[in-house]
Design a protein around this motif. Sequence first.
Motif, PDB file in Angstrom:
ATOM      1  N   GLN A 127       0.800  -1.710   0.124  1.00  0.00           N
ATOM      2  CA  GLN A 127       0.077   0.097  -0.462  1.00  0.00           C
ATOM      3  C   GLN A 127       1.272   1.305   0.056  1.00  0.00           C
ATOM      4  N   LEU A 128       1.244   1.991  -0.922  1.00  0.00           N
ATOM      5  CA  LEU A 128       1.304   3.780  -1.005  1.00  0.00           C
ATOM      6  C   LEU A 128       0.492   4.873  -0.425  1.00  0.00           C
ATOM      7  N   SER A 129       1.146   5.692   0.083  1.00  0.00           N
ATOM      8  CA  SER A 129       1.204   6.596   0.975  1.00  0.00           C
ATOM      9  C   SER A 129      -0.054   7.414  -0.071  1.00  0.00           C
ATOM     10  N   GLY A 130      -1.368   8.212   0.564  1.00  0.00           N
ATOM     11  CA  GLY A 130      -2.166   8.971  -0.388  1.00  0.00           C
ATOM     12  C   GLY A 130      -0.524  10.408  -1.759  1.00  0.00           C
ATOM     13  N   GLY A 131      -0.246  10.411  -1.383  1.00  0.00           N
ATOM     14  CA  GLY A 131       0.924  11.343  -1.797  1.00  0.00           C
ATOM     15  C   GLY A 131       1.242  11.213  -3.203  1.00  0.00           C
ATOM     16  N   GLN A 132       2.307   9.485  -2.978  1.00  0.00           N
ATOM     17  CA  GLN A 132       2.238   8.243  -3.759  1.00  0.00           C
ATOM     18  C   GLN A 132       0.735   7.614  -4.747  1.00  0.00           C
ATOM     19  N   TRP A 133       0.460   7.620  -4.611  1.00  0.00           N
ATOM     20  CA  TRP A 133      -0.828   6.961  -4.996  1.00  0.00           C
ATOM     21  C   TRP A 133      -1.258   8.340  -6.295  1.00  0.00           C
ATOM     22  N   GLN A 134      -1.889   9.559  -5.881  1.00  0.00           N
ATOM     23  CA  GLN A 134      -1.870  10.489  -6.590  1.00  0.00           C
ATOM     24  C   GLN A 134      -0.734  10.483  -7.565  1.00  0.00           C
ATOM     25  N   LYS A 135       0.839  10.404  -7.475  1.00  0.00           N
ATOM     26  CA  LYS A 135       1.315  10.827  -8.602  1.00  0.00           C
ATOM     27  C   LYS A 135       1.760   9.513  -9.439  1.00  0.00           C
ATOM     28  N   ILE A 136       0.836   8.470  -8.744  1.00  0.00           N
ATOM     29  CA  ILE A 136       0.947   7.261  -9.774  1.00  0.00           C
ATOM     30  C   ILE A 136       0.221   7.920 -10.362  1.00  0.00           C
ATOM     31  N   ALA A 137      -1.136   8.339  -9.903  1.00  0.00           N
ATOM     32  CA  ALA A 137      -2.284   9.212 -10.934  1.00  0.00           C
ATOM     33  C   ALA A 137      -2.393   9.561 -12.698  1.00  0.00           C
ATOM     34  N   ILE A 138      -1.118  10.412 -11.200  1.00  0.00           N
ATOM     35  CA  ILE A 138      -0.298  11.780 -12.728  1.00  0.00           C
ATOM     36  C   ILE A 138       0.311  10.969 -13.469  1.00  0.00           C
ATOM     37  N   SER A 139       0.928  10.336 -13.089  1.00  0.00           N
ATOM     38  CA  SER A 139       1.924   9.281 -14.536  1.00  0.00           C
ATOM     39  C   SER A 139       0.823   8.754 -15.265  1.00  0.00           C
ATOM     40  N   ARG A 140      -0.278   7.516 -14.807  1.00  0.00           N
ATOM     41  CA  ARG A 140      -1.258   7.723 -15.578  1.00  0.00           C
ATOM     42  C   ARG A 140      -1.487   8.400 -16.677  1.00  0.00           C
ATOM     43  N   ALA A 141      -1.726   9.644 -16.592  1.00  0.00           N
ATOM     44  CA  ALA A 141      -2.541  10.850 -17.333  1.00  0.00           C
ATOM     45  C   ALA A 141      -1.458  11.233 -18.014  1.00  0.00           C
ATOM     46  N   LEU A 142      -0.136  11.641 -17.511  1.00  0.00           N
ATOM     47  CA  LEU A 142       1.708  11.193 -18.747  1.00  0.00           C
ATOM     48  C   LEU A 142       1.623  10.116 -19.880  1.00  0.00           C
ATOM     49  N   PHE A 143       1.140   8.973 -19.382  1.00  0.00           N
ATOM     50  CA  PHE A 143       1.964   8.010 -19.909  1.00  0.00           C
ATOM     51  C   PHE A 143       1.062   7.646 -21.488  1.00  0.00           C
ATOM     52  N   LYS A 144      -0.617   8.859 -21.568  1.00  0.00           N
ATOM     53  CA  LYS A 144      -0.820   9.086 -22.359  1.00  0.00           C
ATOM     54  C   LYS A 144      -0.174   9.840 -23.275  1.00  0.00           C
ATOM     55  N   ASP A 145       0.178   9.704 -24.597  1.00  0.00           N
ATOM     56  CA  ASP A 145       0.529  11.201 -25.434  1.00  0.00           C
ATOM     57  C   ASP A 145      -0.538  11.926 -25.929  1.00  0.00           C
ATOM     58  N   ALA A 146      -1.404  12.771 -24.794  1.00  0.00           N
ATOM     59  CA  ALA A 146      -2.758  13.379 -25.401  1.00  0.00           C
ATOM     60  C   ALA A 146      -1.678  14.793 -25.842  1.00  0.00           C
ATOM     61  N   ASP A 147      -3.353  15.068 -26.872  1.00  0.00           N
ATOM     62  CA  ASP A 147      -2.780  16.714 -26.922  1.00  0.00           C
ATOM     63  C   ASP A 147      -4.066  17.682 -25.151  1.00  0.00           C
ATOM     64  N   VAL A 148      -3.973  16.899 -25.295  1.00  0.00           N
ATOM     65  CA  VAL A 148      -5.140  17.417 -23.947  1.00  0.00           C
ATOM     66  C   VAL A 148      -4.993  16.749 -22.429  1.00  0.00           C
ATOM     67  N   TYR A 149      -4.602  17.929 -21.564  1.00  0.00           N
ATOM     68  CA  TYR A 149      -4.274  17.209 -20.671  1.00  0.00           C
ATOM     69  C   TYR A 149      -5.409  18.190 -19.180  1.00  0.00           C
ATOM     70  N   VAL A 150      -5.904  17.161 -18.510  1.00  0.00           N
ATOM     71  CA  VAL A 150      -6.515  18.234 -17.648  1.00  0.00           C
ATOM     72  C   VAL A 150      -6.791  17.297 -16.199  1.00  0.00           C
ATOM     73  N   LEU A 151      -6.055  17.933 -15.032  1.00  0.00           N
ATOM     74  CA  LEU A 151      -5.514  18.058 -14.156  1.00  0.00           C
ATOM     75  C   LEU A 151      -6.952  18.670 -13.017  1.00  0.00           C
ATOM     76  N   ASP A 152      -7.581  17.615 -12.210  1.00  0.00           N
ATOM     77  CA  ASP A 152      -8.720  18.469 -10.997  1.00  0.00           C
ATOM     78  C   ASP A 152      -7.582  18.187  -9.710  1.00  0.00           C
ATOM     79  N   GLU A 153      -7.725  19.498  -9.031  1.00  0.00           N
ATOM     80  CA  GLU A 153      -6.699  18.356  -8.029  1.00  0.00           C
ATOM     81  C   GLU A 153      -6.115  18.124  -7.753  1.00  0.00           C
TER      82      GLU A 153
END
Length: 397
Positions: free
Chosen positions: A284-310
């Motif tokens: 189990q990771l900490s809340g901050g580590q999980w959030q970094k994993i989730a942001i990495s997931r968004a960045l792993f997609k080669d997208a044209d638009v990035y949306v970050l909600d909190e």
Amino acid sequence: MTNEKSFKEILLYQLSDYFTAKYKDIFDVFYKEDKYLAKKRIALYLSFQVISTLFIAIALIMIIQISWKEEFLVGSIYALVQAVLLANQNINTVSQGLISLCDHNLYLDELFAFFNIKPKQDSSRMLLRESGIQADSTIECIEFKNVSFAYPDQKELALKDISFKMKRGESLALVGRNGSGKTTVIKLLTGLYEDFEGDILINSISVRNYNKEMLYKKVGVIFQDFVQFDFSVRENIGFGSIGDLELDTRMWESAQHTGVDSVIRDLPNQLEQQLGRNFEGGIQLSGGQWQKIAISRALFKDADVYVLDEPSSFLDPESEKQVFKQFQKFVDNRLCLYISHRYTSVLYADKILVMEKGQIVEGGTHQELIENRGFYYNLFSDEIHTFQKALVINDVR
């Protein structure tokens, strides 16, 4: 797949096929076992039924013969009749078991009926989508034109006549109190809701006319209620682009942009490490580590638009600063939309829109809004001194 916290990422990252295949693999194992047991059970029931039927037939013949010849006493004949009745009860029990199997089939009928439900779509919109309008080109601009929206079964509008425009290479921040409509903007932009008034244009084409699957490939999203998948690190990041799950180099690059790569390298199995406590060997990771994993997931997609909600709600101030610096470099020459309550986050945006009760009440750069001493200034006045003090300390360091 239908949990209210996970359906958005499953939909936008197009993970349904992956999870369906995973489920089917497990289901097939259970199905084969259940099928074998069912066949064995039915064979056993039928065997007992044949035996019971033969027994009843023989017993009735014997009773008839005995009664005809009057060789047994009445009590013996009565005992034989009771035996026949007991056998008949056994036959009824078997029959009831077969009827129970038929009842179970009714549940299966409902299940398959559920699988066969098709989403309701307006015929005119279907014609537009089939006309060849696809999101296969680069997204250059996004524009909200007089958009108003109310959630289903809600009379009060969540958005009221919202209008703004952002172009490629720009970053836009939405700020405001809870319930001001910031997250609703994201839901409409990503096509999660379509029954809004006004229009949302992507490259001057209404979002209603886009093929949704193609649009999802162009948009990377990290929601404030991001999902903590109880899968491996590889899958948690790779779900951002499910077709590129085996691209290790790109995966490590995405992790480096958020700083979670150092955490992954310290894990026993690194990218193959099971996360979460629901499975044996999971960490189990900490809340901050999980959030970094989730942001990495968004960045792993080669997208044209990035949306970050909190995107930094679980991060400490230092981690937040590093993540946003790296993220700003990553999204250069793309479109980026932030939603944040944190003063430090919105400083990285080229333009800030302030929302209140579903409307845009102010807009401009951070400096312009501070100088106006309006709603934005009042909203963040308590944080200004703290942030400026932190900047001085960092400069000294």
